[in-house]
Motif scaffolding. Structure first.
Motif, PDB file in Angstrom:
ATOM      1  N   UNK A 156       4.977  14.003 -11.451  1.00  0.00           N
ATOM      2  CA  UNK A 156       5.512  14.120 -12.813  1.00  0.00           C
ATOM      3  C   UNK A 156       4.580  14.961 -13.684  1.00  0.00           C
ATOM      4  N   UNK A 157       3.271  14.755 -13.522  1.00  0.00           N
ATOM      5  CA  UNK A 157       2.293  15.560 -14.269  1.00  0.00           C
ATOM      6  C   UNK A 157       2.446  17.041 -13.914  1.00  0.00           C
ATOM      7  N   UNK A 196       0.828  -1.210   0.000  1.00  0.00           N
ATOM      8  CA  UNK A 196       0.000   0.000   0.000  1.00  0.00           C
ATOM      9  C   UNK A 196       0.861   1.259   0.000  1.00  0.00           C
ATOM     10  N   UNK A 197       1.943   1.212   0.778  1.00  0.00           N
ATOM     11  CA  UNK A 197       2.839   2.364   0.848  1.00  0.00           C
ATOM     12  C   UNK A 197       3.489   2.620  -0.505  1.00  0.00           C
ATOM     13  N   UNK A 255       3.753   5.622  -5.562  1.00  0.00           N
ATOM     14  CA  UNK A 255       3.734   5.607  -7.027  1.00  0.00           C
ATOM     15  C   UNK A 255       2.655   6.539  -7.580  1.00  0.00           C
ATOM     16  N   UNK A 256       1.515   6.562  -6.904  1.00  0.00           N
ATOM     17  CA  UNK A 256       0.440   7.479  -7.310  1.00  0.00           C
ATOM     18  C   UNK A 256       0.905   8.927  -7.160  1.00  0.00           C
TER      19      UNK A 256
END
Length: 378
Positions: A35-36, A22-23, A28-29
């Protein structure tokens, strides 16, 4: 007993594994959105180089620069504690646009008590902050002029000024007693830019733009140090009505068709303004380049420091706010475009000191002022 411990160990390991997954998923999210945000910041930087006449989308996204910048800074702070190597994603992108950050925010003012040329620029909205009734405008004009007189300006540039009477400046001067500012240059009409100065004026000119009331007043004034060409400009606005703003505020999830109609209308006005303003900025730049004298550019650009308009007009000129301002350079009380849209730019022949933004609500803009001191010649 051993079996029980073994079972507990497996359960504990599975729990730790799930937490780890989960971490990692959460990070990653966050990295994806980071990055966006970083790429969006880089895309915004294009807005200073790409003319909206060619491609107007960077100009649109550029309006969000302060918010995208803040988002990247928040990502930097998070990654510095969570995973320092990923902080580099936003650090690099923010660093590449450091000059843009300086145009929005300054840490320390630069002050001087030496005598210089006191310059003030103010979009007064026809003196009608409380409405367009003559009585209100007259009272507000008196309030504004009383405030500006305390600054003792040598050059005073108004945008969206109204003389409030049929006798023009003569009647206006008689009514409000503008002592110390005896000479003026204006468009010879009731409403528009006006330049007032205590210095002798040796030349006046005007630049009119097609299909709009926006324009530039050019005035050559003889100062104690040199002849100075003053550009007093009011560039294209978005021309949003109160109805446009109210329509955006009332957008509803249940009214998709109406929402799209409002967005298209809003987008159309933005696009037209971006394109017109780019063309006006290019013309202003040509006029600046053709000047035989050092220049002073004052006015309401209707655009932010991260824009093609600002970048084109400024060129090699110095920005008085960047030189001697402090804090966030917000000059507009309205909702769009927010932050700094009123400027004092000048030739490198001068140094700017004592830049101020007076946070008074006499108009939908704040007045800006500074002191220009000539550089010592060898």
């Amino acid at each position: 007993m051993i079996g029980g411990c073994f079972g507990f160990s497996i359960f504990s390991n599975e729990t730790q594994l799930n937490r780890s997954v989960l971490k990692r998923f959460f990070r990653n999210i966050l990295l994806f959105f980071n990055i966006i945000a970083a790429l969006t910041l880089l895309f915004i930087y294009l807005s200073v180089w790409v003319s909206p006449v060619v491609f107007w989308v960077p100009a649109l996204v550029g309006l969000a620069y302060p918010y995208i910048l803040l988002l990247n800074i928040l990502f930097i702070l998070y990654w510095l504690f969570a995973a320092p190597k990923w902080a580099l994603v936003s650090i690099v992108c923010v660093g590449l646009g450091y000059t843009h950050l300086q145009n929005y925010f300054q840490f320390a003012p630069k002050e001087s008590t030496d005598k210089g040329i006191v310059v003030c620029s103010y979009n007064v909205k026809a003196f009608a902050a409380k409405g367009y009734k003559y009585k209100d405008a007259t009272q507000n004009a008196q309030t504004i002029l009383d405030h500006l007189k305390t600054k003792k300006p040598d050059i005073l540039c108004f945008q969206e000024m109204s003389f409030l009477n049929k006798k023009g400046y003569a009647g206006f001067n008689k009514q409000f007693d503008l002592k110390g500012l005896p000479t003026k240059a204006d468009a010879g009409r009731v409403h528009g830019p006006v330049t007032l100065t205590k210095f002798p004026i040796i030349h006046k000119d005007e630049v009119h733009f097609e299909h709009t009331g926006n324009m530039i007043i050019i005035t050559d004034v003889v100062t104690p140090s040199d002849t100075l060409r003053v550009f007093n400009c009011h560039l294209e606005s978005y021309r949003f009505t109160q109805e446009d703003i109210s329509s955006l505020d009332s957008i509803s999830i249940n009214k998709q068709d109406n929402n799209m109609k409002e967005f298209r209308l809003f987008g159309s006005k933005l696009k037209k303004a971006f394109i017109k303003r780019a063309e006006q900025a290019e013309e202003l730049r040509r006029q600046i380049d053709a000047s035989p004298y050092p220049v002073l550019v004052c006015g309401d650009f209707n655009d932010t420091p991260v824009s093609y308009t600002y970048h084109t007009v400024r060129g090699e000129l110095k920005d008085a706010f960047v030189e001697s301002g402090a804090g966030i350079g917000n000059t507009y009380l309205g909702r769009l475009p927010s932050f700094r849209i009123d400027y004092i730019l000048h030739s490198p022949d001068f140094e700017a000191y004592n830049f101020q933004i007076d946070h008074v609500d006499f108009s939908d803009h704040y007045p800006v002022s500074c002191t220009l001191i000539p550089n010592k010649k060898d």
